[in-house]
Design a protein around this motif. Structure first.
Motif, short mmCIF file in Angstrom:
data_model
loop_
_atom_site.label_atom_id
_atom_site.label_comp_id
_atom_site.label_asym_id
_atom_site.label_seq_id
_atom_site.Cartn_x
_atom_site.Cartn_y
_atom_site.Cartn_z
N ASP A 143 102.23 78.17 -20.25
CA ASP A 143 102.65 78.54 -21.60
C ASP A 143 102.00 79.83 -22.08
OD1 ASP A 143 104.32 76.35 -21.74
OD2 ASP A 143 102.80 75.06 -22.68
N LYS A 144 100.74 80.05 -21.74
CA LYS A 144 100.04 81.26 -22.17
C LYS A 144 100.71 82.50 -21.56
CE LYS A 144 95.52 83.49 -22.19
NZ LYS A 144 94.13 83.41 -21.79
N TRP B 176 103.82 82.69 -20.46
CA TRP B 176 105.16 82.79 -21.01
C TRP B 176 105.12 83.40 -22.41
CZ3 TRP B 176 109.80 83.65 -19.97
CH2 TRP B 176 110.83 83.39 -20.86
N ARG C 245 112.86 81.78 -18.53
CA ARG C 245 111.65 81.25 -17.92
C ARG C 245 111.94 80.63 -16.56
NH1 ARG C 245 107.06 77.63 -21.03
NH2 ARG C 245 105.55 77.60 -19.34
#
Length: 128
Positions: free
Chosen positions: A8-9, A11, A31
């Motif tokens: 997540d970081k 992305w 993604r």
């Protein structure tokens, strides 16, 4: 989520840099496509060997090529590099082994060969 997929970081850094196309039909999730591109680059597999969870190989390939043409990959690299202070360190771990006969002739070349090996073994940095 596969083992090497974007976290997540990562992305959160990359997502704002990706182009927003208003094409129809709705395009595949960026993604997922990025994870497919990274899978191919990491494994060296052919595009047709892309696992189905990343979408059609043609879609992933086309996005890879188009983003390269538009300079998106450079922007992503710069954004990720700015997040880390060790971005200017490059490590070259390549090694080339040669057959012992490749060291030169048996008579008189020993010092020249040793000098050549010493020069090749020096640490080199790529200038920026």
């Amino acid at each position: 989520m596969a083992r090497f997929d974007l976290i997540d970081k990562e992305w959160a850094i990359i997502a704002p840099l990706l182009p927003v196309d208003g094409r129809e039909p709705k395009r595949r999730d960026d993604r997922t496509v990025l994870n497919g591109i990274f899978y191919i680059l990491r494994t060296g597999a052919p595009w047709r060997g892309l696992p189905g969870r990343y979408g059609p190989p043609t879609t992933v390939y086309n996005r890879y090529v188009r983003w390269g043409e538009r300079g998106i990959w450079s922007e992503i690299f710069e954004a990720l590099a700015s997040e880390h202070e060790d971005t200017l360190v490059f490590i070259d771990s390549s090694i080339v082994k040669a057959h012992h006969a490749a060291a030169g002739s048996k008579k008189g070349n020993r010092q020249r060969v040793l000098d050549a090996h010493a020069a090749a073994g020096q640490v080199r940095f790529t200038p920026l």
